[in-house]
Design a protein around this motif. Sequence first.
Motif, PDB file in Angstrom:
ATOM      1  N   UNK A  34     -80.416 -29.536  88.120  1.00 11.58           N
ATOM      2  CA  UNK A  34     -81.760 -29.718  87.571  1.00 11.58           C
ATOM      3  C   UNK A  34     -81.778 -29.932  86.061  1.00 11.58           C
ATOM      4  N   UNK A  35     -80.693 -29.675  85.389  1.00 10.95           N
ATOM      5  CA  UNK A  35     -80.647 -29.847  83.942  1.00 10.95           C
ATOM      6  C   UNK A  35     -79.857 -31.115  83.599  1.00 10.95           C
ATOM      7  N   UNK A  36     -80.479 -31.964  82.787  1.00  8.57           N
ATOM      8  CA  UNK A  36     -79.772 -33.148  82.290  1.00  8.57           C
ATOM      9  C   UNK A  36     -80.439 -33.611  80.999  1.00  8.57           C
ATOM     10  N   UNK A  37     -79.824 -34.585  80.350  1.00  8.87           N
ATOM     11  CA  UNK A  37     -80.331 -35.072  79.078  1.00  8.87           C
ATOM     12  C   UNK A  37     -81.354 -36.188  79.306  1.00  8.87           C
ATOM     13  N   UNK A  38     -82.481 -36.063  78.618  1.00 12.41           N
ATOM     14  CA  UNK A  38     -83.538 -37.070  78.706  1.00 12.41           C
ATOM     15  C   UNK A  38     -83.770 -37.669  77.320  1.00 12.41           C
ATOM     16  N   UNK A  39     -84.225 -38.949  77.305  1.00 10.02           N
ATOM     17  CA  UNK A  39     -84.494 -39.659  76.048  1.00 10.02           C
ATOM     18  C   UNK A  39     -85.998 -39.754  75.824  1.00 10.02           C
ATOM     19  N   UNK A  40     -86.404 -39.574  74.548  1.00  9.00           N
ATOM     20  CA  UNK A  40     -87.824 -39.563  74.203  1.00  9.00           C
ATOM     21  C   UNK A  40     -88.057 -40.411  72.954  1.00  9.00           C
ATOM     22  N   UNK A  41     -89.301 -40.780  72.765  1.00  3.12           N
ATOM     23  CA  UNK A  41     -89.686 -41.415  71.512  1.00  3.12           C
ATOM     24  C   UNK A  41     -89.526 -40.389  70.398  1.00  3.12           C
ATOM     25  N   UNK A  42     -89.413 -40.847  69.164  1.00  8.08           N
ATOM     26  CA  UNK A  42     -89.192 -39.899  68.063  1.00  8.08           C
ATOM     27  C   UNK A  42     -90.219 -38.784  68.001  1.00  8.08           C
ATOM     28  N   UNK A  43     -91.459 -39.044  68.395  1.00  7.49           N
ATOM     29  CA  UNK A  43     -92.474 -37.987  68.353  1.00  7.49           C
ATOM     30  C   UNK A  43     -92.489 -37.139  69.625  1.00  7.49           C
ATOM     31  N   UNK A  44     -91.565 -37.401  70.539  1.00  6.48           N
ATOM     32  CA  UNK A  44     -91.405 -36.651  71.801  1.00  6.48           C
ATOM     33  C   UNK A  44     -92.602 -36.789  72.736  1.00  6.48           C
ATOM     34  N   UNK A  45     -93.446 -37.805  72.521  1.00  8.99           N
ATOM     35  CA  UNK A  45     -94.650 -37.976  73.329  1.00  8.99           C
ATOM     36  C   UNK A  45     -94.366 -38.709  74.640  1.00  8.99           C
ATOM     37  N   UNK A  46     -93.332 -39.551  74.650  1.00  9.13           N
ATOM     38  CA  UNK A  46     -93.042 -40.358  75.832  1.00  9.13           C
ATOM     39  C   UNK A  46     -91.546 -40.345  76.124  1.00  9.13           C
ATOM     40  N   UNK A  47     -91.257 -40.618  77.404  1.00 13.58           N
ATOM     41  CA  UNK A  47     -89.879 -40.901  77.770  1.00 13.58           C
ATOM     42  C   UNK A  47     -89.596 -42.375  77.480  1.00 13.58           C
ATOM     43  N   UNK A  48     -88.348 -42.645  77.178  1.00 18.20           N
ATOM     44  CA  UNK A  48     -87.957 -44.035  76.927  1.00 18.20           C
ATOM     45  C   UNK A  48     -86.539 -44.270  77.426  1.00 18.20           C
TER      46      UNK A  48
END
Length: 754
Positions: free
Chosen positions: A600-614
């Motif tokens: 269940x744990x893995x690395x996710x990518x976000x916009x610099x403001x952490x508002x969206x996944x990218x």
Amino acid sequence: MLMQEKNRIVRAAIIFTAAYVFVAALAFHFSPKQFPYSTVIYDRNGILLGASTSNDGQWHFENSTVPEKFKKCILNYEDSRFYFHFGVDPIAIGRAFVLNLKDRRIVSGGSTLTMQTARILLGNQKRTYFQKIYEIFVAICIEIKYSKNQILSIYSSSAPFGGNVIGLEAASWRYYNRPSNSLSWAEYATLAVLPNQPSLVRPGKNQDALRDKRNSLLMKLYSNKVIDKETLELSLQERLPGKPYNLPSLAPHYLEKIKADKNLRKKTSFTTTLDYSLQENANRIIFNWSRIFSQTGIENAALLVVDTKTKDPIAYVGNINSSVDMVEAQRSSGSLLKPFLFSAMIDNGMLLPSHIVYDIPTRMGNYIPKNNTNKYTGAIQADQALTRSLNIPAVRELRQFGITQFLSLLSKYGITTLNHDADYYGIPLILGGGEVKMREIACAYAELMNKACGRKSNVPVSYGTAWTTCSILSDGVRPQDLENWRLYSRRKKIAWKTGTSSGNRDAWCIGTTPEYTVAVWVGNSVGTGNKMLTSASTAAPLMFEIFSILPQTSWPLRPEMEYDEITICTQSGFIAGPYCSETKTELKTHGTPQTKSCPYCRTYAFTPDMEYQVTVEDMINQYKGQMPATENRFVLPPYVEYWYKKQNLSYRSLPPFVPWHKENSENNIHIEFPQENSQIIVPIELDGKKGSVIFEAAANNPGTIIYWDMDGEYLGSTQKEHKFTASPKPGQHTLTLTDSTGSIRKRNFLVIAE
């Protein structure tokens, strides 16, 4: 003349010898009449627990010992020269002959104790001179075959003592409510005079005649220096017995169980492993609780206490208000089997106590299990799911473990009633879809505790796993006013589990410690359900009160050498993987297979403001030259997350992808029902019309709209709660789900005609 005299002596000797050999031969083949005896049960210390009348309606206890005081009373009253004659007392016979001749009728038989024994064994035939001669002959046979003490024993256990009371032991209990080895001189004297005229004992009748005979015997005992003056004076003051006592009936169902055992038919007297004091208190407690239960229409209850180490019963209450022995009856197990599945999965490397397991609405074919609370946690630690007795995690675990393998496991615990195959029981087995006997399931829990103590056991799980399971079971929240049990100064640590069957027909609670295992069942013997019948409000408090009257118990030390230290993910409970940001150490049973690492744990990518996944592609299109921010996250599947967030406010869901993201995977949608290649039956309603099934799905994004299609035909759309009702025809079908981002999910299934 001398030679003739010698010849006569020789002939006489030959005749005497031949006669003796003939009588001895007859004596060798003579055996006492086989009386039907009462079935009698004693506790482990020899205290009477209960008895039943013999087949001929008599209270007749088989007993081989004769108390010394009674022996002296009966010999002084009936046959003072018992040890000096050979079955016949010529002096007594002569005196009787003179008396009978004088009165021209039989007023005295001149019988010895041996002759009276012979008369009893011959069935107390009508008194005639011929019968008397025959009794003399039989008495001689008895004297040849048996010792004097054996003759006294036969007489004492066979003589009539008034009414339907036969034998000293039965008489002692009926008239004095005590065993025959505990009476006073006056009481022994009273019983000694009864066989001569047993009709004397009638409550309120012939008391003066009985008192005169007893006192006369006491005076004779004093004259013969058997008792001293002080004993005589005290004995003369003792009261005569009144109305016969009812015999104890502390374990009637256990008595009937013994009577029905074909392997024990030749015995009538049994020293059991039951404990009189505990049995008496158990009866009192269960009776008091039953009065409370009966106010809500719950009529029956049963309990069993066994010695954990030996599994021998020490208290046995087969039922209250019914002759049906619920200790041996087969009833739905409710949730009692869950600990055995839990421990087996740990031992097979399929589970750790800390693992999160799914607790979500679940459908398996046409079977839709539900938790007793009708609530869902989404995901919960496996050990907490066990102590809270959640049904959904249990059925999902059984599906993973395998029904056939589980049935085999239970048979090794000594469960014999689950004798059908896996298809017969199906997944409902773990929730009470099979029937068990209280005796067997109690012993199964005792076996688990024995293994946890490091004792020799047939339990097919390891020492460490058994200890872990019992320790987890000891941490459950106790019912009602027992919730603060940890504060008790003399608290007992108990591994315990409840179980309530479908339709509220059976309420169970079983608790075990290294010393005792207590099993309780509450319900109606006829099988009717009752909405008030829950194990937490009936069986559990009753079980804990039984434990309160038991001696202080212990708890096994943790077997440190049976564990290995591992690092786990704090949030999922699985072995920590490279992306788990929070970890801790835990113990795993040594030698069990390695469980998989955290999924269940893995690395996710976000916009610099952490508002969206990218994705990297998303960043290139809009954030030239910038790399996405990354973070390790604990993320549950959408169909689990929906329920989990309601109970865990600190849980962080993933934000949506940036608006320009192009979704091309299936990960946003999950089909909960139907499962891939499942077989479904669409039921027929009561009015004869075709019924329907409910398809279920979930989405990562709460605002997602899902479009439903079956076999190329559009059915409709759903938002927020993704459930769709349909009535597919028999045959193969394909369900296709699409969302607004382009995610697609398909599921094949077969509809079977009902």
